[in-house]
Design an enzyme around this catalytic site. Structure first.
Site, PDB file in Angstrom:
ATOM      1  N   ASP A 198       1.773   8.096  -2.187  1.00  0.00           N
ATOM      2  CA  ASP A 198       0.688   7.959  -1.220  1.00  0.00           C
ATOM      3  C   ASP A 198       0.405   9.308  -0.538  1.00  0.00           C
ATOM      4  OD1 ASP A 198      -1.082   6.164   0.412  1.00  0.00           O
ATOM      5  OD2 ASP A 198       0.235   6.829   2.037  1.00  0.00           O
ATOM      6  N   GLU A 258      -1.718  10.312  -5.171  1.00  0.00           N
ATOM      7  CA  GLU A 258      -2.948  10.172  -4.400  1.00  0.00           C
ATOM      8  C   GLU A 258      -3.130  11.471  -3.626  1.00  0.00           C
ATOM      9  OE1 GLU A 258      -5.127   7.478  -0.957  1.00  0.00           O
ATOM     10  OE2 GLU A 258      -2.989   7.913  -0.835  1.00  0.00           O
TER      11      GLU A 258
END
Length: 538
Positions: A198, A258
């Site tokens: 993330d 990401e």
């Protein structure tokens, strides 16, 4: 027989993102869980997906729906137990499905033991796991307002890029990096096949630096708080650790990043042999309206500037659903977009409900919103003097709940998702498309996705091939993929007018509905034709 032994397993894997709280409730409490997910693995196998990405399921107060982790080594009771997770992994692998999980490395919940000890004892070793200082600088939070909050019982402030309940970690501290490696090893030992990191470019690897500039409208430009120079060796260290572990296990793990940016120049450095396997290409996936000319240019640019495979997706838990955002509820347009997602070169990521054309969920008021980003923007707008209607408008623009409502399985109460009121969304979406109806209709969007997925997985040119041809002719996109002597041609009409197409010397593999027997050489609006050359029989 063509050998594909030198290819990595994720090249012929179609991934499907599971937003776990919204996929399937297994115990009737209104929240999706591992028991529910495991019960639906047969459905996913029928659809054809062979890779799953699971959003955070760790113990969490869920201020940011699980992206505020309170314990990296367990399963939140809402989602089940570690035993439930183990059973899910076993059943997924038994069906030939790989599983990657979300890991949140940038920050922890302020309920995490590390932060609680750091805040209660200034002499604790965990104090240096975070950023405490006497006064804030001017950095702003990505959720609105200052990126600094006062510690609970002390005199200093601490840093958080997102919500105040998500305290940023100090990645200059080797102990933080070592603890995160121990966490990765724990889940690898549990059988996961990789990770989705993330907001990986947000890690604070160079500490708190210079002030950020502002644009002409006075909006802060996040220049010094992300993509710090120290991030690259930091990511390289993490990836190297996982790959060394993979070599010991004689396997390969998939590492997805990401990277919070839409510029290819910012995305590209994070991908490489000693970096991440792929990065999420938001330059393509997060477009706010569909323009095939722009999409075509992005496909060419990714081919030119990325050192490895791109990722191809148009949906995720952080953006409005493509059926509403890009296709304007047009099923034919959704079918064309599906063909692009699954036929273009790259690793395809689908999002739950995409295969049946689920639309945006629009919360009716601020009380129905669950997204902390939206709620923060509502409160900020109110503090700036806006009325409730204006503040709701600001919140709705930022609201990520649009794509987070529960899966529509059938027309029963709560759409077959749960036996009780779901944690989000309307009580029963009667007019929403649902799995049961679409599986019973051979012409449905679900069956189109299924055909595309199996074609993508089974055809080596689509699984492993490079572009042999890539062009755009007045909104008619032409793709050709080649693997050795296998060549597949894909034609997608993104126009609202029929288009003449040359079908001589080509044999049809798959076509979307709507091609008239009277006009076989024309693609209808949003029509798709996939062919192979007759002499290169597949």
């Amino acid at each position: 027989m063509i050998s594909t032994s030198n290819q990595t397993w994720w090249q012929d894997t179609v991934f499907y993102e599971i937003y776990i709280s919204s996929f399937q409730d297994g115990n009737g409490d209104g929240i999706g869980d591992f028991a529910g997910l495991t019960s639906r693995l047969g459905y996913l196998q029928d659809l054809g997906v062979n890779g799953l990405w699971i959003t955070p399921f760790y113990p969490s107060p869920k201020v940011d729906n699980g992206y505020d982790v309170a314990d990296y080594f367990d399963v939140d009771p809402d989602f089940g137990t570690l035993a439930d997770f183990d059973h899910f992994i076993e059943e997924a692998h038994r069906r030939g499905m790989k599983v990657i999980i979300d890991v949140v490395l940038n920050h922890v919940s302020t309920d995490h033991a590390w932060f609680r000890e750091a805040a209660s004892d200034p002499k604790s070793k965990y104090r240096d796991y975070f950023f405490f200082q006497d006064a804030p600088n001017g950095w702003s939070s990505f959720f609105g307002g200052s990126a600094w909050s006062k510690e609970p019982d002390g005199s200093q402030v601490y840093y958080h890029k997102f919500a105040p309940e998500q305290a940023d970690l100090n990645w200059q501290n080797q102990a933080v990096r070592d603890d995160m490696k121990a966490m990765l090893r724990f889940w690898l030992d549990k059988g996961v096949d990789g990770f989705r990191f993330d907001v990986i470019n947000f890690l604070s690897c160079d500490g708190i630096g210079a002030e950020n500039p502002v644009d002409e409208q006075g909006k802060q430009i996040h220049l010094n708080d992300i993509d710090q120079l120290g991030i690259y060796p930091c990511v390289r260290e993490l990836c190297g650790f996982v790959r060394e572990y993979a070599a010991q296990k004689k396997t390969a793990y998939f590492l997805v990043g990401e990277v919070g940016d839409e510029a290819l120049a910012k995305l590209a450095p994070y991908q490489g042999p000693d970096m991440l396997d792929v990065v999420f290409n938001f330059n393509l996936g997060s477009i706010d309206s569909f323009d095939i000319c722009r999409v075509y240019q992005e496909l060419k640019d990714m081919e030119k500037h990325l050192s490895g495979l791109p990722t191809i997706f148009f949906n995720s838990h952080d953006m409005a659903r493509s059926m509403s955002r890009l296709c304007h509820e047009n099923q034919a347009a959704a079918a064309a977009l599906a063909a692009l997602t699954l036929m273009a070169k790259g690793v395809s990521f689908l999002y739950f409900g995409e295969e049946i054309g689920m639309s945006n969920f629009i919360p009716g008021n601020i009380e129905e919103m669950k997204d902390i980003q939206a709620i923060n923007h509502f409160n900020l707008a109110v503090s700036e003097g806006k009325n409730q209607r204006q503040a709701y408008g600001d919140a709705l623009e930022k609201c990520r709940d649009k794509s987070r409502s529960y899966m529509s399985w059938n027309k029963s109460d709560f759409s077959g998702f749960s036996r009780s009121k779901p944690w989000i969304g309307a009580a029963n979406v009667v007019h929403s498309p649902n799995v049961e109806d679409q599986r019973n209709d051979p012409e449905s969007l679900w069956h189109w996705y299924q055909k595309l997925i199996f074609l993508c997985r089974d055809n080596p040119a689509l699984a492993f091939g490079n572009y042999d041809h890539l062009s755009l002719d007045e909104k008619l996109l032409h793709l050709s993929r080649r693997w050795d002597d296998h060549i597949v041609h894909i034609h997608i009409n993104f126009s609202r007018e029929k288009k003449l197409i040359d079908r001589q010397n080509f044999r049809e593999i798959l076509t979307s509905r709507g091609i008239s027997p009277c006009e076989p050489d024309y693609l209808p609006p949003f029509g798709v034709l996939i062919t192979r050359e007759i002499e290169n029989a597949y």
